[in-house]
Design a protein around this motif. Structure first.
Motif, PDB file in Angstrom:
ATOM      1  N   ALA A   8       0.867  -1.085  -0.100  1.00 37.30           N
ATOM      2  CA  ALA A   8      -0.058   0.006   0.073  1.00 37.30           C
ATOM      3  C   ALA A   8       1.086   1.514  -0.087  1.00 37.30           C
ATOM      4  N   ASP A   9       0.422   2.136  -0.662  1.00 34.38           N
ATOM      5  CA  ASP A   9       1.358   3.650  -0.701  1.00 34.38           C
ATOM      6  C   ASP A   9       1.399   4.102   0.749  1.00 34.38           C
ATOM      7  N   SER A  10       0.816   3.839   1.701  1.00 29.93           N
ATOM      8  CA  SER A  10       0.962   4.469   2.935  1.00 29.93           C
ATOM      9  C   SER A  10       1.982   3.760   3.613  1.00 29.93           C
ATOM     10  N   VAL A  11       2.391   2.739   3.357  1.00 27.15           N
ATOM     11  CA  VAL A  11       3.499   1.833   4.017  1.00 27.15           C
ATOM     12  C   VAL A  11       4.597   1.555   3.295  1.00 27.15           C
ATOM     13  N   LYS A  12       4.775   2.015   1.911  1.00 30.46           N
ATOM     14  CA  LYS A  12       5.984   1.941   1.053  1.00 30.46           C
ATOM     15  C   LYS A  12       7.110   2.728   1.660  1.00 30.46           C
ATOM     16  N   GLY A  13       8.430   1.775   1.905  1.00 31.61           N
ATOM     17  CA  GLY A  13       9.515   2.566   2.619  1.00 31.61           C
ATOM     18  C   GLY A  13       9.465   2.295   4.086  1.00 31.61           C
ATOM     19  N   ARG A  14       8.524   1.802   4.601  1.00 30.05           N
ATOM     20  CA  ARG A  14       8.500   1.556   6.227  1.00 30.05           C
ATOM     21  C   ARG A  14       8.161   0.343   6.492  1.00 30.05           C
ATOM     22  N   PHE A  15       7.541  -0.443   5.860  1.00 27.43           N
ATOM     23  CA  PHE A  15       6.989  -1.764   6.021  1.00 27.43           C
ATOM     24  C   PHE A  15       7.822  -2.820   5.068  1.00 27.43           C
ATOM     25  N   THR A  16       8.263  -3.967   5.260  1.00 29.20           N
ATOM     26  CA  THR A  16       8.674  -4.938   4.659  1.00 29.20           C
ATOM     27  C   THR A  16       8.019  -6.542   4.701  1.00 29.20           C
ATOM     28  N   ILE A  17       7.788  -7.112   4.029  1.00 27.77           N
ATOM     29  CA  ILE A  17       6.940  -8.372   3.856  1.00 27.77           C
ATOM     30  C   ILE A  17       7.965  -9.549   3.412  1.00 27.77           C
ATOM     31  N   SER A  18       8.157 -10.373   3.987  1.00 25.37           N
ATOM     32  CA  SER A  18       8.820 -11.474   3.842  1.00 25.37           C
ATOM     33  C   SER A  18       8.103 -12.956   4.111  1.00 25.37           C
ATOM     34  N   ARG A  19       8.896 -14.023   3.495  1.00 23.99           N
ATOM     35  CA  ARG A  19       8.407 -15.392   4.065  1.00 23.99           C
ATOM     36  C   ARG A  19       9.516 -16.141   3.846  1.00 23.99           C
ATOM     37  N   ASP A  20       9.236 -17.398   4.280  1.00 17.42           N
ATOM     38  CA  ASP A  20      10.294 -18.352   4.322  1.00 17.42           C
ATOM     39  C   ASP A  20       9.723 -19.223   2.834  1.00 17.42           C
ATOM     40  N   THR A  21      10.887 -20.182   2.339  1.00 20.45           N
ATOM     41  CA  THR A  21      11.072 -20.713   1.414  1.00 20.45           C
ATOM     42  C   THR A  21       9.739 -21.780   1.177  1.00 20.45           C
ATOM     43  N   ASN A  22       9.045 -22.363   1.979  1.00 20.96           N
ATOM     44  CA  ASN A  22       8.382 -23.415   2.115  1.00 20.96           C
ATOM     45  C   ASN A  22       6.957 -22.605   2.508  1.00 20.96           C
ATOM     46  N   TRP A  23       6.630 -21.346   2.344  1.00 15.50           N
ATOM     47  CA  TRP A  23       5.427 -20.855   2.848  1.00 15.50           C
ATOM     48  C   TRP A  23       4.736 -21.254   4.249  1.00 15.50           C
ATOM     49  N   LYS A  24       5.633 -21.651   5.107  1.00 19.79           N
ATOM     50  CA  LYS A  24       5.036 -22.069   6.352  1.00 19.79           C
ATOM     51  C   LYS A  24       5.212 -20.507   7.239  1.00 19.79           C
ATOM     52  N   SER A  25       6.080 -19.625   7.091  1.00 15.51           N
ATOM     53  CA  SER A  25       6.083 -18.486   7.909  1.00 15.51           C
ATOM     54  C   SER A  25       6.071 -17.208   7.157  1.00 15.51           C
ATOM     55  N   LEU A  26       5.057 -16.193   7.479  1.00 17.63           N
ATOM     56  CA  LEU A  26       4.949 -14.932   6.800  1.00 17.63           C
ATOM     57  C   LEU A  26       5.600 -13.906   7.846  1.00 17.63           C
ATOM     58  N   TYR A  27       6.307 -12.835   7.429  1.00 19.61           N
ATOM     59  CA  TYR A  27       6.646 -11.672   8.354  1.00 19.61           C
ATOM     60  C   TYR A  27       6.214 -10.385   7.714  1.00 19.61           C
ATOM     61  N   LEU A  28       5.930  -9.506   8.778  1.00 21.97           N
ATOM     62  CA  LEU A  28       5.948  -7.821   8.337  1.00 21.97           C
ATOM     63  C   LEU A  28       6.462  -7.273   9.137  1.00 21.97           C
ATOM     64  N   GLN A  29       7.761  -6.654   8.743  1.00 23.44           N
ATOM     65  CA  GLN A  29       8.473  -5.728   9.624  1.00 23.44           C
ATOM     66  C   GLN A  29       7.966  -4.357   9.463  1.00 23.44           C
ATOM     67  N   MET A  30       7.861  -3.921  10.482  1.00 25.39           N
ATOM     68  CA  MET A  30       7.031  -2.453  10.473  1.00 25.39           C
ATOM     69  C   MET A  30       7.901  -1.390  11.141  1.00 25.39           C
ATOM     70  N   ASN A  31       8.351  -0.356  10.555  1.00 26.80           N
ATOM     71  CA  ASN A  31       9.336   0.378  11.101  1.00 26.80           C
ATOM     72  C   ASN A  31       8.585   1.945  10.929  1.00 26.80           C
ATOM     73  N   SER A  32       9.084   2.945  11.650  1.00 27.01           N
ATOM     74  CA  SER A  32       8.548   4.174  11.719  1.00 27.01           C
ATOM     75  C   SER A  32       7.144   4.315  11.870  1.00 27.01           C
ATOM     76  N   LEU A  33       6.638   3.613  12.787  1.00 29.42           N
ATOM     77  CA  LEU A  33       5.135   3.274  12.791  1.00 29.42           C
ATOM     78  C   LEU A  33       4.356   4.634  13.395  1.00 29.42           C
ATOM     79  N   ARG A  34       3.100   4.897  12.691  1.00 29.53           N
ATOM     80  CA  ARG A  34       2.477   5.833  12.914  1.00 29.53           C
ATOM     81  C   ARG A  34       1.079   5.580  13.595  1.00 29.53           C
ATOM     82  N   PRO A  35       0.578   6.616  14.208  1.00 30.99           N
ATOM     83  CA  PRO A  35      -0.860   6.419  14.994  1.00 30.99           C
ATOM     84  C   PRO A  35      -1.767   5.786  13.910  1.00 30.99           C
ATOM     85  N   GLU A  36      -1.605   6.290  12.910  1.00 34.80           N
ATOM     86  CA  GLU A  36      -2.502   5.827  11.748  1.00 34.80           C
ATOM     87  C   GLU A  36      -2.446   4.305  11.216  1.00 34.80           C
ATOM     88  N   ASP A  37      -1.217   3.569  11.773  1.00 28.94           N
ATOM     89  CA  ASP A  37      -1.069   2.205  11.541  1.00 28.94           C
ATOM     90  C   ASP A  37      -1.608   1.433  12.373  1.00 28.94           C
TER      91      ASP A  37
END
Length: 118
Positions: A60-89
């Motif tokens: 989403a445009d609102s999170v570009k540059g602040r959030f990073t999505i990643s996963r493991d290779t077998n689709w068993k784990s998904l992550y969302l690293q959220m930096n510079s969090l704002r109240p609107e998050d």
């Protein structure tokens, strides 16, 4: 069937960081994308980020540059690293997975609450 369980939601001050995790169980053979949606109080659920089998991502445009999505290779784990969090998050964050249109995921987790204080 795929079961999704989120974790990592918390109360954090504005400018802080959080890392959300999602554990997936069940058959992942048909999964072509996994992602994160969120729903803020009084608002509609919205896409935050999606990652596809080829590794490409959408944010989403609102999170570009602040959030990073990643996963493991077998689709068993998904992550969302959220930096510079704002109240609107602030909102409930849902893990999703699916085979077809990423805007209509087939599977949803129960959600984890993220609260960002100002």
């Amino acid at each position: 069937q795929v079961q999704l369980v989120e974790s990592g939601g918390d109360l954090v001050q504005a400018g802080g960081s959080l890392r959300l995790s999602c554990a997936a169980s069940g058959s992942s053979r048909s999964i072509n994308h996994m992602g994160w949606y969120r729903q803020a109080p009084g608002k509609q659920r919205e896409l935050v980020a999606t990652i596809f089998r080829d590794g490409s991502t959408i944010y989403a445009d609102s999170v570009k540059g602040r959030f990073t999505i990643s996963r493991d290779t077998n689709w068993k784990s998904l992550y969302l690293q959220m930096n510079s969090l704002r109240p609107e998050d602030t909102g409930v964050y849902y893990c999703t997975a699916g085979a077809g249109d990423f805007r209509r995921p087939d599977y949803w987790g129960q959600g984890t609450q993220v609260t960002v204080s100002s």
